[in-house]
Design a protein around this motif. Structure first.
Motif, short mmCIF file in Angstrom:
data_model
loop_
_atom_site.label_atom_id
_atom_site.label_comp_id
_atom_site.label_asym_id
_atom_site.label_seq_id
_atom_site.Cartn_x
_atom_site.Cartn_y
_atom_site.Cartn_z
N THR A 247 -43.95 -9.54 -27.32
CA THR A 247 -43.47 -10.84 -26.85
C THR A 247 -43.00 -10.74 -25.40
O THR A 247 -43.33 -11.60 -24.57
N LEU A 250 -46.02 -10.51 -23.06
CA LEU A 250 -46.73 -11.79 -22.89
C LEU A 250 -45.91 -12.79 -22.08
O LEU A 250 -46.46 -13.63 -21.37
N GLU A 251 -44.58 -12.67 -22.20
CA GLU A 251 -43.71 -13.60 -21.46
C GLU A 251 -43.28 -13.04 -20.11
O GLU A 251 -42.46 -13.64 -19.41
N LYS A 252 -43.82 -11.84 -19.78
CA LYS A 252 -43.56 -11.19 -18.49
C LYS A 252 -42.05 -10.97 -18.24
O LYS A 252 -41.52 -11.31 -17.18
N LYS A 253 -41.41 -10.37 -19.23
CA LYS A 253 -40.00 -10.02 -19.09
C LYS A 253 -39.76 -8.63 -19.66
O LYS A 253 -40.63 -8.06 -20.33
#
Length: 260
Positions: A247, A250-253
């Motif tokens: 996750t 995909l959320e670039k964190k």
């Protein structure tokens, strides 16, 4: 934890174990092996400890061997029991620990000392380190896994030469052989290991523990390492760390792993 022969501390997810018998060059006796077992077990059970570093006190030795005075008069049966108990309590135990273990090899790592370093998941040496298995010079052979782990790490030929000559190799030779991953200055050894530990801590503790198990499976008789990898890979999909990692990607964190 209060011990007689070792020191322990935990800081920011890093557990540090220091073998503290400087007058004996940190030699391993039965009491020290028992204390090391207890310390490793406690750190492995502590969810706040993400990486363990093991080292020796002082600048001369990581561990200069076993305490020969304890077993000089042992019988065959007693010798066999000594090796079996030591492997169970410490050397096999460390190799199969789910928490990563880095050996910070400062100075001499001989006999049981080198065997302990080899049981760790990998090794970093100070530039004054000297390593060897001198047991045959005493009329005995390595008994804490040395005849098995050394060939796995450096190859059969080099292991045979090291064991049969009872000689020592220096840190750079150990690096060339693949026995240690890095060679650094004595003064910078712990900080270097802590830096690697920091990189490890950014990753999933659950995935790391499964990776350790899968890699070790390749060296177990009767175990198919590829099958062990497939099983551990599949199990990873059922963990919270997998959901967090994918996750976050995909959320670039940055992921916040919990080790679950």
């Amino acid at each position: 934890m209060a011990f007689e022969n070792i020191l322990t501390e935990v800081n920011d997810g890093l557990g540090l174990i220091t073998i503290n018998r400087p007058s004996k060059l940190n030699a391993l006796n039965k009491a020290t092996i028992q204390e090391l077992h207890e310390a490793f077990k406690a750190f492995d059970s502590d969810s706040t400890v993400k990486v363990i570093i093991v080292t020796g006190s002082g600048e001369k030795a990581f561990v200069a061997g076993a305490d020969i005075s304890e077993f000089a008069n042992f019988s065959e049966e007693e010798g066999g029991k000594l090796a079996a108990k030591g492997q169970e309590l410490l050397f096999d135990f460390v190799q199969n620990l789910s928490t990563p273990v880095i050996a910070a090899v400062n100075g001499f790592a001989l006999g049981g000392g080198l065997e302990l370093a080899m049981a760790a998941h990998f090794r970093v040496a100070s530039d004054n380190a000297r390593m060897g298995l001198p047991e045959v010079s005493l009329g005995v052979i390595p008994g804490y896994g040395g005849t098995q782990r050394l060939p796995q790490l450096v190859g059969k030929g080099r292991a045979m030469e090291m064991i049969m000559t009872a000689g020592m190799i220096n840190a750079e030779e150990a690096k060339t052989y693949g026995l240690v991953n890095h060679v650094v200055s004595q003064t910078g050894l712990l900080e270097f290991c802590k830096d690697i530990a920091g990189k490890i801590m950014k990753n999933s503790p659950m995935a790391i523990s499964k990776a350790i198990k899968a890699v070790n499976a390749n060296y177990e008789d009767g175990v198919n390492g590829y099958e062990a990898e497939i099983k551990a890979f599949g199990e990873s999909f059922g963990t919270e760390d997998f959901k967090e990692g994918t996750t976050a990607f995909l959320e670039k964190k940055k992921p916040q792993f919990t080790g679950k």
